[in-house]
Design a protein around this motif. Structure first.
Motif, PDB file in Angstrom:
ATOM      1  N   VAL A   1      -2.011  -1.519 -15.533  1.00  0.00           N
ATOM      2  CA  VAL A   1      -2.223  -0.279 -14.793  1.00  0.00           C
ATOM      3  C   VAL A   1      -2.588  -0.701 -13.376  1.00  0.00           C
ATOM      4  O   VAL A   1      -3.557  -1.412 -13.158  1.00  0.00           O
ATOM      5  CB  VAL A   1      -3.346   0.581 -15.411  1.00  0.00           C
ATOM      6  CG1 VAL A   1      -3.618   1.801 -14.546  1.00  0.00           C
ATOM      7  CG2 VAL A   1      -2.984   0.990 -16.826  1.00  0.00           C
ATOM      8  N   MET A   2      -1.776  -0.259 -12.434  1.00  0.00           N
ATOM      9  CA  MET A   2      -1.953  -0.631 -11.036  1.00  0.00           C
ATOM     10  C   MET A   2      -2.226   0.656 -10.259  1.00  0.00           C
ATOM     11  O   MET A   2      -1.526   1.647 -10.445  1.00  0.00           O
ATOM     12  CB  MET A   2      -0.676  -1.308 -10.542  1.00  0.00           C
ATOM     13  CG  MET A   2      -0.788  -2.037  -9.263  1.00  0.00           C
ATOM     14  SD  MET A   2       0.732  -3.014  -9.035  1.00  0.00           S
ATOM     15  CE  MET A   2       0.346  -3.821  -7.523  1.00  0.00           C
ATOM     16  N   THR A   3      -3.258   0.648  -9.434  1.00  0.00           N
ATOM     17  CA  THR A   3      -3.571   1.842  -8.652  1.00  0.00           C
ATOM     18  C   THR A   3      -3.303   1.576  -7.176  1.00  0.00           C
ATOM     19  O   THR A   3      -3.481   0.454  -6.693  1.00  0.00           O
ATOM     20  CB  THR A   3      -5.036   2.286  -8.838  1.00  0.00           C
ATOM     21  OG1 THR A   3      -5.904   1.209  -8.501  1.00  0.00           O
ATOM     22  CG2 THR A   3      -5.301   2.720 -10.262  1.00  0.00           C
ATOM     23  N   PHE A   4      -2.847   2.616  -6.498  1.00  0.00           N
ATOM     24  CA  PHE A   4      -2.545   2.550  -5.069  1.00  0.00           C
ATOM     25  C   PHE A   4      -3.370   3.604  -4.353  1.00  0.00           C
ATOM     26  O   PHE A   4      -3.422   4.755  -4.789  1.00  0.00           O
ATOM     27  CB  PHE A   4      -1.054   2.793  -4.820  1.00  0.00           C
ATOM     28  CG  PHE A   4      -0.184   1.663  -5.278  1.00  0.00           C
ATOM     29  CD1 PHE A   4       0.222   0.676  -4.397  1.00  0.00           C
ATOM     30  CD2 PHE A   4       0.216   1.572  -6.600  1.00  0.00           C
ATOM     31  CE1 PHE A   4       1.011  -0.376  -4.817  1.00  0.00           C
ATOM     32  CE2 PHE A   4       1.013   0.529  -7.034  1.00  0.00           C
ATOM     33  CZ  PHE A   4       1.411  -0.454  -6.133  1.00  0.00           C
ATOM     34  N   LEU A   5      -3.993   3.196  -3.250  1.00  0.00           N
ATOM     35  CA  LEU A   5      -4.842   4.081  -2.462  1.00  0.00           C
ATOM     36  C   LEU A   5      -4.327   4.108  -1.033  1.00  0.00           C
ATOM     37  O   LEU A   5      -4.079   3.064  -0.438  1.00  0.00           O
ATOM     38  CB  LEU A   5      -6.285   3.566  -2.478  1.00  0.00           C
ATOM     39  CG  LEU A   5      -7.275   4.241  -1.543  1.00  0.00           C
ATOM     40  CD1 LEU A   5      -7.576   5.664  -2.012  1.00  0.00           C
ATOM     41  CD2 LEU A   5      -8.561   3.430  -1.461  1.00  0.00           C
ATOM     42  N   LEU A   6      -4.156   5.324  -0.503  1.00  0.00           N
ATOM     43  CA  LEU A   6      -3.827   5.446   0.921  1.00  0.00           C
ATOM     44  C   LEU A   6      -4.640   6.591   1.502  1.00  0.00           C
ATOM     45  O   LEU A   6      -5.098   7.478   0.793  1.00  0.00           O
ATOM     46  CB  LEU A   6      -2.330   5.646   1.167  1.00  0.00           C
ATOM     47  CG  LEU A   6      -1.633   6.940   0.756  1.00  0.00           C
ATOM     48  CD1 LEU A   6      -1.896   8.084   1.714  1.00  0.00           C
ATOM     49  CD2 LEU A   6      -0.141   6.691   0.706  1.00  0.00           C
ATOM     50  N   THR A   7      -4.826   6.537   2.821  1.00  0.00           N
ATOM     51  CA  THR A   7      -5.554   7.574   3.539  1.00  0.00           C
ATOM     52  C   THR A   7      -4.701   8.042   4.706  1.00  0.00           C
ATOM     53  O   THR A   7      -4.215   7.229   5.494  1.00  0.00           O
ATOM     54  CB  THR A   7      -6.897   7.028   4.059  1.00  0.00           C
ATOM     55  OG1 THR A   7      -7.628   6.471   2.971  1.00  0.00           O
ATOM     56  CG2 THR A   7      -7.722   8.130   4.695  1.00  0.00           C
ATOM     57  N   ASP A   8      -4.510   9.361   4.792  1.00  0.00           N
ATOM     58  CA  ASP A   8      -3.760   9.956   5.897  1.00  0.00           C
ATOM     59  C   ASP A   8      -4.669   9.959   7.123  1.00  0.00           C
ATOM     60  O   ASP A   8      -5.647  10.690   7.183  1.00  0.00           O
ATOM     61  CB  ASP A   8      -3.342  11.377   5.522  1.00  0.00           C
ATOM     62  CG  ASP A   8      -2.517  12.070   6.597  1.00  0.00           C
ATOM     63  OD1 ASP A   8      -2.419  11.539   7.721  1.00  0.00           O
ATOM     64  OD2 ASP A   8      -1.985  13.148   6.311  1.00  0.00           O
ATOM     65  N   ASP A   9      -4.342   9.115   8.099  1.00  0.00           N
ATOM     66  CA  ASP A   9      -5.140   9.011   9.320  1.00  0.00           C
ATOM     67  C   ASP A   9      -4.295   9.365  10.546  1.00  0.00           C
ATOM     68  O   ASP A   9      -4.564   8.914  11.652  1.00  0.00           O
ATOM     69  CB  ASP A   9      -5.703   7.584   9.443  1.00  0.00           C
ATOM     70  CG  ASP A   9      -6.837   7.485  10.444  1.00  0.00           C
ATOM     71  OD1 ASP A   9      -7.617   8.450  10.549  1.00  0.00           O
ATOM     72  OD2 ASP A   9      -6.927   6.454  11.129  1.00  0.00           O
ATOM     73  N   CYS A  10      -3.278  10.187  10.315  1.00  0.00           N
ATOM     74  CA  CYS A  10      -2.398  10.605  11.407  1.00  0.00           C
ATOM     75  C   CYS A  10      -2.618  12.099  11.644  1.00  0.00           C
ATOM     76  O   CYS A  10      -2.210  12.927  10.830  1.00  0.00           O
ATOM     77  CB  CYS A  10      -0.939  10.330  11.050  1.00  0.00           C
ATOM     78  SG  CYS A  10       0.217  10.796  12.356  1.00  0.00           S
ATOM     79  N   ASP A  11      -3.260  12.434  12.768  1.00  0.00           N
ATOM     80  CA  ASP A  11      -3.610  13.825  13.084  1.00  0.00           C
ATOM     81  C   ASP A  11      -2.427  14.526  13.761  1.00  0.00           C
ATOM     82  O   ASP A  11      -2.467  14.882  14.934  1.00  0.00           O
ATOM     83  CB  ASP A  11      -4.850  13.856  13.985  1.00  0.00           C
ATOM     84  CG  ASP A  11      -5.433  15.243  14.124  1.00  0.00           C
ATOM     85  OD1 ASP A  11      -4.965  16.162  13.421  1.00  0.00           O
ATOM     86  OD2 ASP A  11      -6.361  15.414  14.935  1.00  0.00           O
TER      87      ASP A  11
END
Length: 167
Positions: A68-78
């Motif tokens: 089980v592989m998890t991917f995390l991203l954060t939207d930092d484009c305003d």
């Protein structure tokens, strides 16, 4: 030479053996012999196979469990646009989510965490673009863009894709 069964009747011997088992079971001293053959990343317990932590699947035939592989991203484009993203197998015809579906970030400065089940040592590539279509990240939503550091080997772990900016 004399043997014990000459002196103890068979029925008494069976009763004594049963009592000895009951006493050891009550003390938690029962030895469980197991003939379970489980696949990779699985372990046997009382005849059944179970996946190790960080792995998932069904192992009735000893094939093993998948990471089980998890991917995390954060939207930092305003830019007022969410990020649409997808994961691609570079080793087989498979995507997460399946088909034409995509993951959608929950908005500016929010994390998006997704868990997938993949094949051990499979190469997983990340691709995304803004809803407005102005920015492309990784291999893009159609797996056609070039990237140097957007593919990862499948194993039980979390990959932090970082803050996706407008630059």
């Amino acid at each position: 030479m004399t043997s014990l069964h000459r002196f103890v009747p068979r029925s008494v011997a069976l009763i004594l053996l049963g009592m000895a088992f009951a006493i050891t079971a009550g003390l938690g001293c029962v030895f469980w012999a197991e003939d379970t053959h489980c696949g990779p990343y699985a372990y046997g317990d009382r005849g059944d196979c179970y996946c190790e932590d960080g792995y998932q699947g069904d192992d009735p035939y000893g094939a093993g469990c998948s990471p089980v592989m998890t991917f995390l991203l954060t939207d930092d484009c305003d830019d007022g646009s969410n990020i649409l993203w997808k994961l691609f197998s570079d080793d087989r015809e498979w995507t997460w989510p399946e088909g034409d579906e995509v993951y959608t970030s929950p908005g500016l400065d929010y994390d998006d965490l997704r868990a997938i089940t993949c094949e051990p040592d499979e190469t997983i590539c990340f691709g995304a673009e803004t809803e407005s279509g102005g920015l492309v990240y990784g291999v893009g939503l159609d797996f056609s863009a070039q990237c140097d550091d957007c593919c990862y080997t499948c194993e039980s772990r979390e990959v932090d894709l970082g803050y996706l900016t407008c630059n």
